[in-house]
Motif scaffolding. Structure first.
Motif, PDB file in Angstrom:
ATOM      1  N   VAL A  51       0.848  -1.186   0.000  1.00 14.65           N
ATOM      2  CA  VAL A  51       0.000   0.000   0.000  1.00 14.65           C
ATOM      3  C   VAL A  51       0.886   1.239   0.000  1.00 14.65           C
ATOM      4  O   VAL A  51       1.852   1.318   0.759  1.00 14.65           O
ATOM      5  N   THR A  52       0.557   2.194  -0.853  1.00 17.51           N
ATOM      6  CA  THR A  52       1.213   3.495  -0.869  1.00 17.51           C
ATOM      7  C   THR A  52       0.128   4.554  -0.723  1.00 17.51           C
ATOM      8  O   THR A  52      -0.806   4.600  -1.533  1.00 17.51           O
ATOM      9  N   ALA A  53       0.244   5.371   0.318  1.00 13.67           N
ATOM     10  CA  ALA A  53      -0.731   6.432   0.573  1.00 13.67           C
ATOM     11  C   ALA A  53      -0.013   7.774   0.575  1.00 13.67           C
ATOM     12  O   ALA A  53       1.033   7.918   1.214  1.00 13.67           O
ATOM     13  N   GLY A 118      -9.492   1.771  -0.114  1.00 13.41           N
ATOM     14  CA  GLY A 118      -8.626   2.938  -0.297  1.00 13.41           C
ATOM     15  C   GLY A 118      -8.912   4.046   0.697  1.00 13.41           C
ATOM     16  O   GLY A 118      -8.013   4.528   1.382  1.00 13.41           O
ATOM     17  N   TYR A 119     -10.176   4.461   0.785  1.00 12.83           N
ATOM     18  CA  TYR A 119     -10.439   5.575   1.695  1.00 12.83           C
ATOM     19  C   TYR A 119     -10.243   5.162   3.146  1.00 12.83           C
ATOM     20  O   TYR A 119      -9.759   5.953   3.963  1.00 12.83           O
ATOM     21  N   ALA A 120     -10.593   3.917   3.475  1.00 11.19           N
ATOM     22  CA  ALA A 120     -10.401   3.472   4.858  1.00 11.19           C
ATOM     23  C   ALA A 120      -8.926   3.481   5.230  1.00 11.19           C
ATOM     24  O   ALA A 120      -8.532   4.052   6.259  1.00 11.19           O
ATOM     25  N   MET A 121      -8.090   2.877   4.399  1.00 14.95           N
ATOM     26  CA  MET A 121      -6.664   2.807   4.716  1.00 14.95           C
ATOM     27  C   MET A 121      -6.011   4.190   4.672  1.00 14.95           C
ATOM     28  O   MET A 121      -5.136   4.496   5.482  1.00 14.95           O
ATOM     29  N   ASN A 123      -7.368   6.985   5.515  1.00 15.76           N
ATOM     30  CA  ASN A 123      -7.700   7.604   6.810  1.00 15.76           C
ATOM     31  C   ASN A 123      -6.881   7.002   7.941  1.00 15.76           C
ATOM     32  O   ASN A 123      -6.365   7.715   8.793  1.00 15.76           O
ATOM     33  N   TYR A 124      -6.747   5.675   7.980  1.00 16.04           N
ATOM     34  CA  TYR A 124      -5.965   5.025   9.044  1.00 16.04           C
ATOM     35  C   TYR A 124      -4.524   5.531   9.041  1.00 16.04           C
ATOM     36  O   TYR A 124      -3.967   5.835  10.093  1.00 16.04           O
ATOM     37  N   LEU A 125      -3.912   5.587   7.868  1.00 14.30           N
ATOM     38  CA  LEU A 125      -2.494   5.930   7.783  1.00 14.30           C
ATOM     39  C   LEU A 125      -2.223   7.414   7.989  1.00 14.30           C
ATOM     40  O   LEU A 125      -1.103   7.793   8.321  1.00 14.30           O
ATOM     41  N   ASN A 126      -3.233   8.251   7.795  1.00 15.88           N
ATOM     42  CA  ASN A 126      -3.044   9.696   7.943  1.00 15.88           C
ATOM     43  C   ASN A 126      -3.594  10.259   9.252  1.00 15.88           C
ATOM     44  O   ASN A 126      -3.494  11.454   9.502  1.00 15.88           O
ATOM     45  N   THR A 127      -4.155   9.411  10.085  1.00 17.30           N
ATOM     46  CA  THR A 127      -4.646   9.845  11.399  1.00 17.30           C
ATOM     47  C   THR A 127      -3.466   9.935  12.360  1.00 17.30           C
ATOM     48  O   THR A 127      -2.593   9.090  12.327  1.00 17.30           O
ATOM     49  N   PRO A 128      -3.352  10.938  13.189  1.00 13.64           N
ATOM     50  CA  PRO A 128      -4.340  11.951  13.561  1.00 13.64           C
ATOM     51  C   PRO A 128      -4.233  13.250  12.762  1.00 13.64           C
ATOM     52  O   PRO A 128      -4.963  14.194  13.023  1.00 13.64           O
ATOM     53  N   PHE A 129      -3.330  13.287  11.790  1.00 13.57           N
ATOM     54  CA  PHE A 129      -3.044  14.545  11.094  1.00 13.57           C
ATOM     55  C   PHE A 129      -4.219  15.062  10.272  1.00 13.57           C
ATOM     56  O   PHE A 129      -4.347  16.274  10.058  1.00 13.57           O
TER      57      PHE A 129
END
Length: 172
Positions: A51-53, A118-121, A123-129
């Motif tokens: 995965v690349t976000a 995609g949207y779930a991951m 959000n997970y990887l960019n939380t809490p920012f």
């Protein structure tokens, strides 16, 4: 402690927003399985994927995606399944609208899988920012369903609101 102070405290504990703003992407090898994916018809589709976000914009990709030599590419407005060299195979504009009328039992097509995962991951990887992005609001509320313990040990209850009209938002 105000809600914005609590948000800032959490962001600072994760390295701070200035440091985060230097990050371009978050990458990881993952194996995502479970009952939801099986119920939707994709029990092993996300097993052993990379995965690349993006950190500065809402974009994410899984590879391989539904087959060797394929990847997904998702933004809030456009979901694409493409070859590794970027040749589109299938795509959908306004992918969230494809979920209208779905129930828990409704199976997903490959573009539904790409968008939801995609949207779930992302959000997970960019939380809490993500809570510092424009369009997020926090407010303290009376006792309810969400509780967070602050550093002083007292309990705070809060609500986070995302304006659905905010540009470039993955949303559910």
């Amino acid at each position: 402690m105000s809600m914005s102070e609590l948000r800032d405290l959490v962001i600072d504990a994760h390295g701070g927003i200035a440091r985060w703003n230097k990050v371009k992407t978050v990458d990881g090898d993952m194996s995502i399985t479970g009952g939801l994916w099986a119920r939707k018809g994709w029990p092993d589709a996300l097993k052993d994927v990379h995965v690349t976000a993006a950190a500065g914009k809402q974009w994410i990709s899984y590879r391989p995606f539904i087959g060797e030599g394929m990847r997904s590419s998702c933004t809030p407005d456009h979901t694409i399944i493409e070859t590794l060299d970027g040749k589109p195979v299938r795509d959908r504009r306004n992918p969230r609208a494809a979920f209208d009328g779905h129930t828990v039992e409704t199976p997903w097509d490959d573009l539904n899988l790409a968008y939801f995962s995609g949207y779930a991951m992302w959000n997970y990887l960019n939380t809490p920012f993500i809570f510092a992005l424009p369009g997020f609001q926090t407010e303290e509320i009376e006792p309810g369903t969400r509780t967070v313990k602050n550093v002083g040990g007292s309990r705070l209850r809060f609500r986070i609101t995302l304006q659905r009209t905010a540009p470039s938002r993955f949303s559910t």
